[in-house]
Design an enzyme around this catalytic site. Structure first.
Site, PDB file in Angstrom:
ATOM      1  N   ASP A 137      21.408  -4.321   0.806  1.00 31.35           N
ATOM      2  CA  ASP A 137      20.392  -5.261   1.251  1.00 31.35           C
ATOM      3  C   ASP A 137      19.149  -4.489   1.678  1.00 31.35           C
ATOM      4  OD1 ASP A 137      19.991  -8.261   2.066  1.00 31.35           O
ATOM      5  OD2 ASP A 137      19.512  -7.171   3.900  1.00 31.35           O
ATOM      6  N   ARG A 138      18.649  -4.670   2.912  1.00 32.97           N
ATOM      7  CA  ARG A 138      17.433  -3.967   3.329  1.00 32.97           C
ATOM      8  C   ARG A 138      17.608  -2.464   3.232  1.00 32.97           C
ATOM      9  NH1 ARG A 138      14.076  -7.889   2.731  1.00 32.97           N
ATOM     10  NH2 ARG A 138      12.496  -6.983   4.101  1.00 32.97           N
ATOM     11  N   ARG A 141      16.768  -1.210  -0.080  1.00 30.18           N
ATOM     12  CA  ARG A 141      15.319  -1.156  -0.312  1.00 30.18           C
ATOM     13  C   ARG A 141      14.711   0.082   0.342  1.00 30.18           C
ATOM     14  NH1 ARG A 141      14.574  -5.777  -2.877  1.00 30.18           N
ATOM     15  NH2 ARG A 141      16.069  -7.432  -2.403  1.00 30.18           N
ATOM     16  N   HIS A 182      14.715 -17.218   4.062  1.00 30.19           N
ATOM     17  CA  HIS A 182      14.334 -16.354   5.181  1.00 30.19           C
ATOM     18  C   HIS A 182      13.275 -15.334   4.796  1.00 30.19           C
ATOM     19  CE1 HIS A 182      17.564 -14.289   3.043  1.00 30.19           C
ATOM     20  NE2 HIS A 182      17.140 -13.158   3.560  1.00 30.19           N
ATOM     21  N   TRP A 183      13.166 -14.992   3.507  1.00 32.54           N
ATOM     22  CA  TRP A 183      12.132 -14.054   3.090  1.00 32.54           C
ATOM     23  C   TRP A 183      10.743 -14.558   3.507  1.00 32.54           C
ATOM     24  CZ3 TRP A 183      11.844  -9.872  -0.795  1.00 32.54           C
ATOM     25  CH2 TRP A 183      13.092  -9.278  -1.036  1.00 32.54           C
ATOM     26  N   TYR A 243      10.189  -8.319   7.397  1.00 32.52           N
ATOM     27  CA  TYR A 243       9.897  -9.245   6.301  1.00 32.52           C
ATOM     28  C   TYR A 243       8.393  -9.452   6.115  1.00 32.52           C
ATOM     29  CZ  TYR A 243      14.739 -10.196   5.311  1.00 32.52           C
ATOM     30  OH  TYR A 243      16.050 -10.052   4.914  1.00 32.52           O
ATOM     31  N   HIS A 303      27.499 -11.660  -0.850  1.00 30.30           N
ATOM     32  CA  HIS A 303      26.397 -10.751  -0.534  1.00 30.30           C
ATOM     33  C   HIS A 303      26.816  -9.553   0.305  1.00 30.30           C
ATOM     34  CE1 HIS A 303      22.393  -9.356   0.214  1.00 30.30           C
ATOM     35  NE2 HIS A 303      22.399  -9.679   1.497  1.00 30.30           N
TER      36      HIS A 303
END
Length: 331
Positions: A137-138, A141, A182-183, A243, A303
């Protein structure tokens, strides 16, 4: 003499190639607890104080968690990986017990570049100048940006359940938008999302983690308690800043790099067949422009693969980070 040296080196290489590969330590049945055998240290970077769990011996391996989690999201596989690696598992800045600095007027303090710089500094602190990294997830990134910004340092990259940010934000569909509200909600101007989310933090966490067709049963009670302990108003604000950075400075960085930079190291991408990533994207195609040395496939999870099917994630990581081509899992 030079010829003798070359022959000696060639013989040593041949012996290494012929040597049997070490056996993969078995992943034991989970019987409770978090991050067995790990110690903790706070590492001061240029921009934040980072809470780090470190355990094991041998070559390094960095594990980066996602939102709204902490480093303990790796608790089902990290102790066994630590039989083969020195595992370094930090809380990203803004998350868990790491510092929560101001994001700045442009939110760049929570960009993936800032987080990548933190974690490159963490690895330098422990004496690791070149290392593999896995992210979910984050965290994936952050690992993506680290591989672009520090190509000489990232040896291998594994990403769980994401496609690159540039692809996400330039290929938005109705289905993905409904699942990934939520993004854009968390990216709204402060303090609007913060006020709504902090009104009932337990409710928010249960709702956020309860993914379609999966539920909350995949999370151990200890991990869920830890995630809720760390979900404070300060962390919620930091995540919103994360975000806000994503849709502004991060997208701008990725747009500038798209078609100009690629990831130099081997890349493994795994995604859940029952996740928003698996339902709404073709992950290998999304990664291909960024990763010339790429392999990846779906696994039967939602997820949160490392908590739902740690056996599959562990095997793929152990093989890939050991320099092998991981066995493809058919779903």
């Amino acid at each position: 003499m030079a010829q003798e040296a070359q022959e000696t080196q060639g013989a040593e290489a041949a012996r290494e190639a012929a040597a049997p590969l070490p056996e993969m330590p078995p992943l034991p049945e989970y019987k409770g607890g978090l991050m067995h055998g790990f110690r903790y240290e706070k590492v001061r970077t240029a921009g934040a104080e980072i809470n780090v769990a470190i355990g094991g011996e041998g070559p390094p391996l960095m594990l980066l968690h996602g939102n709204p989690l902490t480093h303990v999201s790796w608790h089902r596989i990290a102790p066994t990986l630590a039989q083969s690696y020195t595992v370094v598992a930090p809380d990203l800045r803004g998350y868990g017990d790491s510092g929560k600095p101001d994001g700045g007027a442009d939110h760049a303090g929570y960009s993936f570049r800032a987080m990548a710089e933190d974690n490159a500094a963490v690895m330098s602190h422990f004496g690791f100048e070149r290392f593999p990294v896995a992210g979910h997830d984050r965290g994936a990134r952050v690992a993506f940006r680290m591989a672009l910004d520090f190509p000489a340092r990232v040896e291998r990259l594994a990403a769980l359940d994401i496609v690159p940010t540039h692809h996400v934000l330039t290929n938005i569909t109705l289905g993905w938008g409904l699942e990934s509200y939520h993004w854009f909600f968390m990216a709204q101007k402060a303090p609007f999302p913060e006020k709504l989310l902090t009104a009932d933090l337990d409710y928010y966490m249960d709702y956020k983690l309860n993914k379609k067709g999966v539920g909350l049963k995949i999370f151990s009670p200890e991990a869920m308690a830890e995630y809720k302990r760390c979900t404070t108003p300060e962390q919620i604000h930091a995540i919103c800043e994360d975000y806000r950075a994503t849709v502004s400075v991060d997208l701008a960085m990725d747009t500038a790099d798209f078609g100009r930079k690629t990831i130099a190291c081997p890349v493994l991408v795994l995604w859940g067949s029952n996740s928003h990533c698996g339902r709404h994207f073709q992950p290998v195609e999304a990664w291909r422009p960024w990763a010339p040395d790429l392999r990846g496939w779906a696994i039967p999870t939602g997820h949160y693969p490392a908590e739902q099917r740690p056996d599959l994630v562990y095997r793929a990581f152990w093989e890939f980070f050991g320099g092998r081509e991981p066995a493809r899992i058919e779903v």
